[in-house]
Design an enzyme around this catalytic site. Structure first.
Site, PDB file in Angstrom:
ATOM      1  N   SER A 168       0.859  -1.188   0.000  1.00 18.02           N
ATOM      2  CA  SER A 168       0.000   0.000   0.000  1.00 18.02           C
ATOM      3  C   SER A 168       0.895   1.238   0.000  1.00 18.02           C
ATOM      4  O   SER A 168       1.727   1.382  -0.893  1.00 18.02           O
ATOM      5  CB  SER A 168      -0.953  -0.032   1.205  1.00 18.02           C
ATOM      6  N   THR A 169       0.777   2.099   1.019  1.00 12.81           N
ATOM      7  CA  THR A 169       1.543   3.344   1.052  1.00 12.81           C
ATOM      8  C   THR A 169       3.047   3.068   0.955  1.00 12.81           C
ATOM      9  O   THR A 169       3.588   2.315   1.747  1.00 12.81           O
ATOM     10  CB  THR A 169       1.253   4.106   2.357  1.00 12.81           C
ATOM     11  N   HIS A 194      -2.559  -0.969  -3.493  1.00  9.53           N
ATOM     12  CA  HIS A 194      -3.698  -0.067  -3.311  1.00  9.53           C
ATOM     13  C   HIS A 194      -3.512   1.159  -4.199  1.00  9.53           C
ATOM     14  O   HIS A 194      -2.631   1.973  -3.969  1.00  9.53           O
ATOM     15  CB  HIS A 194      -3.811   0.379  -1.850  1.00  9.53           C
ATOM     16  N   MET A 287      -0.063   1.061   5.255  1.00  9.10           N
ATOM     17  CA  MET A 287      -0.793   1.304   6.488  1.00  9.10           C
ATOM     18  C   MET A 287      -1.939   0.308   6.622  1.00  9.10           C
ATOM     19  O   MET A 287      -2.524  -0.108   5.629  1.00  9.10           O
ATOM     20  CB  MET A 287      -1.354   2.732   6.485  1.00  9.10           C
ATOM     21  N   ASP A 290      -4.386  -4.926   5.799  1.00  8.46           N
ATOM     22  CA  ASP A 290      -4.729  -5.694   4.591  1.00  8.46           C
ATOM     23  C   ASP A 290      -3.553  -6.585   4.197  1.00  8.46           C
ATOM     24  O   ASP A 290      -2.421  -6.132   4.100  1.00  8.46           O
ATOM     25  CB  ASP A 290      -5.077  -4.745   3.440  1.00  8.46           C
TER      26      ASP A 290
END
Length: 352
Positions: A168-169, A194, A287, A290
């Site tokens: 993600s991030t 993401h 973050m 997931d």
């Protein structure tokens, strides 16, 4: 302690919308706004914000040029506010390569009804950015020696093997770091990052330019081939299924999982079910949680799993939860993950 944010955008409307959205929950404080990078430079010095939101297209200095200077001279967490265009997607990916933590797609006139959802996503990204280690990443980039790295010779594996990666991030750079190390003889790679619709195609194209693998945006029922990597399409879950003896992509728009679509959990769970011990998996920076549940299912099914270490993760959220829940066999710095995956694949080949 509230998160101090400086909003940089030449549009008075966008500045107002962002400020209103950011302050809604009370834990984020917009300490100032700036109309261009010249204005922003002075306000960063005086206000010392925790996070900066930055538009790309601005007068007096391009946002990318300002970002590059900022990350070099005063590393600060930056969230880009991007336009949903092909040019905007390319520039946003370049911003992430230059050190921006994350991005949001700029709300437009037809965004009405979706403004609340936009605000939730924006606030979450600001919170993640505030926890990110951009100074550590800038320092580690400066320290990396440019010579002496021995490239991976092989990641060959038996037919039916698969690599699954989730992030993600900070994942745009982390995924690039892993894929760029993988040799062209590796088994198929499936990726859940993401990222909203409109950006994943350009992300795949950018990876394709930088890697030995052929990287593309996944399409429904596409057969998975060795030496190829498949990026989950924005706003679609990517699953792996076996059909007519072949591993294939399945793209579906069913409900959000762990708050996301694509979801890393959805991808990893399908890999655990379909590929089992013939898979290897990596969970990278991001973050939230997931991917932890899905990676634990992969490990329980006999797959080798690795998590990005805290020191090398821009945001040590997803890898931390995976580690704490026993989903990873080991943790490693991002620059070692490709070699760890390749070693596990060679073991599979030798055991076959």
């Amino acid at each position: 302690m509230s998160i101090k944010v400086l909003v940089v955008d030449d549009s008075a409307l966008i500045r107002e919308v962002l400020a209103r959205m950011l302050t809604r929950d009370g834990d984020i404080d917009v300490v100032g706004t700036a109309t261009d990078p010249i204005d922003a430079r002075e306000k960063i010095k005086t206000l010392n914000p925790d996070v900066v939101t930055l538009d790309i297209e601005m007068p007096n200095m391009n946002g990318l040029a300002f970002l590059e200077k900022l990350m070099r001279l005063r590393p600060t967490p930056v969230v880009m506010v991007s336009t949903l265009t092909k040019k905007g997607a390319s520039e946003t990916l370049l911003a992430l390569e230059l050190g921006a933590v994350d991005f949001v797609a700029k709300p437009s006139a037809e965004f009405a009804g979706g403004l609340d959802a936009f605000g939730v996503g924006l606030r979450d990204k600001i919170r993640a950015a505030a926890k990110s280690d951009v100074r550590g990443r800038s320092a580690s980039r400066a320290e990396v020696p440019k010579t002496g790295k021995i490239p991976l010779k092989t990641a060959a594996a038996p037919e039916g093997a698969l690599i699954a990666i989730g992030a993600s991030t900070g994942g745009v750079e982390a995924i690039r770091a892993v894929l760029a190390e993988l040799p062209a003889d590796c088994p198929p790679v499936v990726i859940a990052q993401h990222m909203p619709a409109g950006f994943t195609g350009r992300f795949a194209a950018r990876l394709d330019e930088l890697c030995a693998l052929k990287v593309q945006e996944a399409e429904d029922r596409m057969a998975l081939k060795p030496g190829h990597a498949y990026v989950a399409r924005g706003d679609y879950h990517l699953r792996v299924e076996r059909s007519s003896g072949q591993l294939k992509c399945r793209l579906e728009q069913d409900r959000l999982e762990s708050g996301h679509r694509p979801s890393v959990d959805v991808l990893f769970e399908s890999v655990a079910r379909t590929v089992g011990p013939m898979a290897v998996g990596a969970i990278l920076t991001g973050m939230g949680r997931d991917g932890a549940r899905g990676l634990k299912l992969m490990r329980d099914a006999g797959a080798y799993t690795v998590g990005q270490s805290q020191a090398s993760a821009l945001v040590y959220g997803m890898p931390r939860v995976a580690f704490e829940e026993g989903a990873v066999v080991e943790q490693a710095p991002v620059e070692q993950i490709a070699a760890k995956l390749a070693t596990a694949l060679v073991k599979l080949k030798n055991a076959a």
